[in-house]
Write an enzyme that holds these catalytic residues in place. Structure first.
Site: not given
Length: 317
Positions: A255-258
């Site tokens: 979820g870091a990219g999100d």
């Protein structure tokens, strides 16, 4: 309040090992975590104070209703979310290595998100928004692919901004060539796009930011390249710059990219348009970097997405 951003895509249950640094075979137990790239962006935006909606499909069963409640509790408008009894909600088992990176094993044979068609798209929600966001995960299956591209075309026709995340999940595609072609079909609809250095290497054979130029088209206004602990790079048609990030002890990069994408869209909305000034673009990516960094500090994606107050506190540090 009508949503400023409509996120179209997948919503699923991530089963994350309770112990970091194990593979799927060795993990002693798994923790249920709500996830899905587009859903993560919708929640990320809501936590940052941006009115968002999620559009997609889940099973009409306990996991599907758990996910719908999770989004609603986070402040996301779920009125465009559809339920089906024809398939169950998608599951993904995600193993966490010692460095916080992960591998995926999907249960979708088929899953509810694969049933989502253009007829299920709520066009009124798109028309009322300012931004339509989607990603390449939905493009791997015929029904959601048609729905996502239809939604992007609808947003473009309304004069709205279309943002796109290259989320490479090779196990979802028939083969690598199909993945490259499908990802390019999505990119062709985008005004703003994000990809990681791994995804850039998959698409072009190079991890260098300059390789983004090989993917450029006239409709693109901004591309951001997320580079993990090295931060990010922004590129416009005529300029580019690297923006460093914070060093954090990553627990889970899911979820870091999100989170980064939510920060990016939030910043664009705050500027009322895609900035062209290099200093503004640096600030935009610094904010997005902060959201992404904070998202790695907890297990799972949706539970870890930070509030605007938490991001501003990190920025001030």
């Amino acid at each position: 309040m009508m949503a400023q951003v409509v996120c179209v895509g997948d919503l699923l249950i991530d089963f994350v090992p309770t112990v970091t640094g194990t593979g799927l075979i060795d993990a002693p137990a798994f923790q249920k975590a709500p996830g899905g790239a587009a859903a993560n962006v919708a929640v990320g935006l809501a936590r940052l104070g941006v009115a968002s909606a999620f559009m997609g499909m889940v099973g009409d069963e306990p996991f599907g209703h758990f996910l719908a409640k999770t989004l609603a509790d986070a402040g996301v408008d779920t009125s465009p979310l559809r339920f089906t009894s024809a398939a169950r909600t998608a599951l993904a088992f995600v193993s966490l290595r010692a460095d916080g990176e992960r591998e995926f094993m999907f249960y979708r044979h088929p899953s509810a998100d694969m049933m989502f068609t253009p007829a299920d798209v709520e066009t009124a929600a798109i028309d009322a928004a300012r931004v339509l966001h989607f990603d390449s995960i939905s493009l791997a299956s015929p029904n959601p692919r048609a729905a996502s591209l239809f939604a992007a075309d609808r947003a473009r026709a309304a004069g709205h901004l279309v943002t796109y995340d290259v989320n490479l999940r090779l196990p979802l595609w028939p083969d690598a060539e199909a993945a490259r072609a499908g990802i390019l079909d999505g990119l062709a609809k985008a005004h703003v796009a994000k990809l990681s250095d791994d995804e850039l290497e998959f698409m072009t054979g190079s991890r260098e930011p300059e390789a983004v130029r090989r993917l450029w088209h006239d409709g693109l206004r901004l591309v951001t390249l997320s580079r993990g602990s090295a931060g990010s790079t922004w590129l416009t048609a005529t300029a580019q710059n690297d923006v460093p990030t914070w060093r954090v002890q990553a627990v889970d990069t899911t979820g870091a990219g999100d989170g980064f994408m939510a920060g990016l869209i939030s910043g664009i909305l705050g500027a009322f348009d895609v900035p062209t000034d290099p200093a503004q673009l640096d600030r935009l990516c610094r904010f997005a970097n902060a959201v992404g960094a904070l998202t790695t500090l907890e297990r799972g994606a949706i539970p870890a997405l930070p509030t605007r107050a938490a991001v501003e506190k990190l920025l001030e540090s």
